[in-house]
Design a protein around this motif. Structure first.
Motif, mmCIF file in Angstrom:
data_model
loop_
_atom_site.group_PDB
_atom_site.id
_atom_site.type_symbol
_atom_site.label_atom_id
_atom_site.label_comp_id
_atom_site.label_asym_id
_atom_site.label_seq_id
_atom_site.Cartn_x
_atom_site.Cartn_y
_atom_site.Cartn_z
ATOM 1 N N ALA A 79 0.886 -1.029 -0.031
ATOM 2 C CA ALA A 79 -0.023 -0.146 -0.136
ATOM 3 C C ALA A 79 0.804 1.303 -0.086
ATOM 4 O O ALA A 79 0.681 2.207 -0.535
ATOM 5 N N GLY A 80 2.033 1.225 0.766
ATOM 6 C CA GLY A 80 2.860 2.310 0.762
ATOM 7 C C GLY A 80 3.610 2.748 -0.397
ATOM 8 O O GLY A 80 3.516 3.903 -1.000
ATOM 9 N N VAL A 81 4.137 1.790 -1.137
ATOM 10 C CA VAL A 81 4.517 1.898 -2.505
ATOM 11 C C VAL A 81 3.440 2.308 -3.434
ATOM 12 O O VAL A 81 3.716 3.188 -4.359
ATOM 13 N N ALA A 82 2.463 1.843 -3.341
ATOM 14 C CA ALA A 82 1.495 2.157 -4.455
ATOM 15 C C ALA A 82 1.030 3.681 -4.293
ATOM 16 O O ALA A 82 0.681 4.470 -5.140
ATOM 17 N N ILE A 83 0.786 4.011 -3.065
ATOM 18 C CA ILE A 83 0.392 5.405 -2.625
ATOM 19 C C ILE A 83 1.493 6.434 -3.193
ATOM 20 O O ILE A 83 1.279 7.374 -3.661
ATOM 21 N N LEU A 84 2.782 6.042 -2.986
ATOM 22 C CA LEU A 84 3.658 6.858 -3.341
ATOM 23 C C LEU A 84 3.852 6.909 -4.858
ATOM 24 O O LEU A 84 3.899 8.236 -5.410
ATOM 25 N N VAL A 85 3.872 5.968 -5.577
ATOM 26 C CA VAL A 85 3.785 5.878 -6.896
ATOM 27 C C VAL A 85 2.485 6.538 -7.483
ATOM 28 O O VAL A 85 2.753 7.337 -8.588
ATOM 29 N N VAL A 86 1.415 6.433 -7.164
ATOM 30 C CA VAL A 86 0.275 7.317 -7.574
ATOM 31 C C VAL A 86 0.491 8.708 -7.195
ATOM 32 O O VAL A 86 0.202 9.498 -8.300
ATOM 33 N N LEU A 87 0.706 9.134 -6.156
ATOM 34 C CA LEU A 87 0.996 10.638 -5.879
ATOM 35 C C LEU A 87 2.047 11.266 -6.715
ATOM 36 O O LEU A 87 2.047 12.340 -7.315
#
Length: 150
Positions: free
Chosen positions: A23-31
């Protein structure tokens, strides 16, 4: 009594850790993607990326929890700190129904939460890990009593 694992042994919530880090990686990539794809000022882009990095860092802190048992005792790594306990300090290992994680009752009368063993996503694994840590604590207590009687 549970089987006693070979020392050293590390207990950590594997599935929860995988979910948090993913989830952390996904949020960082999306933002970061939003910051680069939309027409923002450089300051706005940086703020999006920094926000994603801070969210990733917070989730990584939640994912770092563990309990490490070795010959010298138990090291509990929780969200905000780390504490090493000698085996003699651990009186009881508790994981009661409804508990969010294991609690270690200590010889000074206090209780220490051990977030590295938590039944949230993998209940049966947490029960087995709590049993293994309890067996280790009891085995070391029995060894200590045998040495004291000599």
């Amino acid at each position: 009594m549970s089987d006693i694992p070979t020392l050293p042994v590390t207990f950590r919530p594997g599935r929860t850790r995988a979910i948090l880090l993913t989830a952390g990686v996904a949020i960082l990539v999306v933002l970061s993607g939003i910051a680069m794809l939309l027409e923002f000022t450089p300051g706005e882009r940086v703020s999006f990326i920094v926000t994603g990095a801070l969210i990733f860092w917070a989730l990584a802190q939640l994912a770092r929890v563990k309990v490490v048992a070795d010959e010298s005792g138990v090291t509990v790594v929780n969200i905000a700190g780390k504490r090493h306990l000698d085996w003699a300090e651990i009186v009881q290992v508790n994981l009661r129904p409804g508990d969010p994680w294991v609690f270690l009752n200590l010889s000074d009368g206090t209780s220490l939460p051990a977030l590295g063993i938590q039944p949230g996503v993998a209940k049966q694994r947490a029960i087995a890990d709590a049993g293994a840590l309890r067996a280790l604590a009891e085995a070391h207590a029995a060894t200590r009593q045998g040495q004291d009687q000599r």
